[in-house]
Design a protein around this motif. Structure first.
Motif, PDB file in Angstrom:
ATOM      1  N   SER A 192      -5.342 -27.713  25.960  1.00  9.24           N
ATOM      2  CA  SER A 192      -6.237 -27.031  25.047  1.00  9.24           C
ATOM      3  C   SER A 192      -5.495 -27.127  23.735  1.00  9.24           C
ATOM      4  O   SER A 192      -4.159 -27.321  23.677  1.00  9.24           O
ATOM      5  N   TYR A 209      -2.082 -20.986  32.465  1.00 12.16           N
ATOM      6  CA  TYR A 209      -3.323 -20.761  31.281  1.00 12.16           C
ATOM      7  C   TYR A 209      -4.544 -21.187  31.729  1.00 12.16           C
ATOM      8  O   TYR A 209      -5.564 -20.477  31.478  1.00 12.16           O
ATOM      9  N   HIS A 210      -4.802 -22.156  32.726  1.00 13.77           N
ATOM     10  CA  HIS A 210      -6.130 -22.571  33.255  1.00 13.77           C
ATOM     11  C   HIS A 210      -6.574 -21.361  34.217  1.00 13.77           C
ATOM     12  O   HIS A 210      -7.805 -21.119  34.388  1.00 13.77           O
TER      13      HIS A 210
END
Length: 121
Positions: free
Chosen positions: A49, A116-117
């Motif tokens: 991202s 993070y995901h």
């Protein structure tokens, strides 16, 4: 072992080797490129991202600052008057640390991206 013998023979014959500071600069440039490419590739494959890409920019900046510090250190070490063997030993140690940091540092994005995901989907 054979490469070391060849290099020592070349030095004994009077061929001028590039200075350790110039050699470390070349390795720093190559390590920075490898570090950048690995980070970009890993984050892109992990579905990176914008936040992760901003993290890459910060990591590259930090690596560049550390690399410049190592380059200055070698400029000072060369002028310190150490023996050739002492310089060679320090050079090999710093090269090992540099390439390990470059490769392992880039691979640290894998767990960061996974976490993070998991947190932000």
């Amino acid at each position: 072992m054979r490469l070391a013998t060849i290099m020592n023979n070349r030095a004994a014959r009077g061929h001028r080797n590039p200075s350790f500071a110039k050699r470390i600069s070349s390795h720093l440039a190559a390590a920075l490129v490898v570090f950048c490419l690995l980070q970009i590739f890993i984050v892109a494959k992990m579905g990176g991202s914008l936040v992760l890409h901003l993290g890459i920019i910060i990591a590259i900046g930090g690596f560049a600052v550390a690399a410049r510090g190592l380059e200055r250190r070698w400029q000072m070490i060369e002028h310190a008057g150490l023996s050739q063997n002492g310089l060679a030993l320090r050079f090999r140690r710093d090269l090992l640390q540099l390439w390990a940091a470059s490769l392992i540092g880039a691979l640290l994005w894998i767990p960061v991206a996974i976490i993070y995901h998991a947190l932000f989907g």
